[in-house]
Design a protein around this motif. Sequence first.
Motif, PDB file in Angstrom:
ATOM      1  N   ALA A  55     -10.065   1.258  -3.253  1.00  0.00           N
ATOM      2  CA  ALA A  55      -8.665   1.201  -3.655  1.00  0.00           C
ATOM      3  C   ALA A  55      -7.785   0.685  -2.529  1.00  0.00           C
ATOM      4  N   ARG A  59      -4.859   4.011  -5.112  1.00  0.00           N
ATOM      5  CA  ARG A  59      -5.564   5.256  -4.786  1.00  0.00           C
ATOM      6  C   ARG A  59      -5.299   6.379  -5.789  1.00  0.00           C
ATOM      7  N   GLY A  90     -10.608   9.721  -2.564  1.00  0.00           N
ATOM      8  CA  GLY A  90      -9.487   9.038  -3.186  1.00  0.00           C
ATOM      9  C   GLY A  90      -9.311   7.591  -2.785  1.00  0.00           C
ATOM     10  N   GLU A  91     -10.253   7.058  -1.996  1.00  0.00           N
ATOM     11  CA  GLU A  91     -10.087   5.700  -1.481  1.00  0.00           C
ATOM     12  C   GLU A  91     -11.264   4.786  -1.800  1.00  0.00           C
TER      13      GLU A  91
END
Length: 302
Positions: free
Chosen positions: A9, A14, A40-41
């Motif tokens: 992301a 994200r 989250g990345e």
Amino acid sequence: MEMVLTLIAGLYGRASLPRLASTIAGTLGIGCEPIWLAAGEACDLVLDTAGQGQVAGQVPGQVEQMARALIDGAGIDVLVQPATGRRKRLLVADLEATIIENEMLEELAEPIGLRPQVAAITRRAMNGEIDFAAALEARVALLRGMEARWLEDAAARIRLTSGARALVATMRRGGAATALVSGGFAVFADPVAAELGFDRVIANRLELEQGRITGIVHAPIVTGETKREALLALAAELGLAPAETIAVGDGANDLPMLAAAGIGIAYRPKPRVAEVARWRLDHADLTGLLYAQGYRKEEIVG
């Protein structure tokens, strides 16, 4: 063949990544949970194309297209590749608009009011519309008679691309060799390479005479074919197969080396390059090249 689909992301993707990773896994029939490289990345989804479900019998490019359709414009990059041999032992990188944000001939042309003319030629050359060597000579000719002191002024405006320092440092700590291969000039490439720790530099040389730019580029000019040959020669020198290399660049003159590398990633590519390159990063910074190799966030230097 077992493949891995990596989702990386950009800053604005994200918030959507966890949901979209689950959506892609469910739609493609991937039974396992995402393997998070960075919470989250970035994450991996392991695919078995010999098994059942949507990905059965599909080639990597087709799986990428399916995943991109599900992402539907979110700021998330998708790369699909074989699961084995992901960590590469040689990095070959372009300089301008890749390791640094600048196009240095444009920076050099700024104080004499020729930036628009130089930028127009650069844009066409990097999009593959005109011959690179001819375009380079035409741009340098516009600078004939310029005082050499402006080279230092332009160099002072160099901006490293986000993730460049971490990319080089992490790969070097992992035992990889690194090379900066630029169609630009050594006067700019050498200090960047020294700062980041590149092992090798290949770049053009600008002719100077009596403290002024003559408008001539010393032969031989570093072209797209030069970059491809440099990658293959460096790999051979190190006893590596091309499959053990990774390359990154943005322009049409980078396409030959991107095609020759084990994984050649077009970084924020020009339109024509985006159409042709097998892999690309449109949203992530240069740490995306590390996630593409399966590095986890805690392994990244800096």
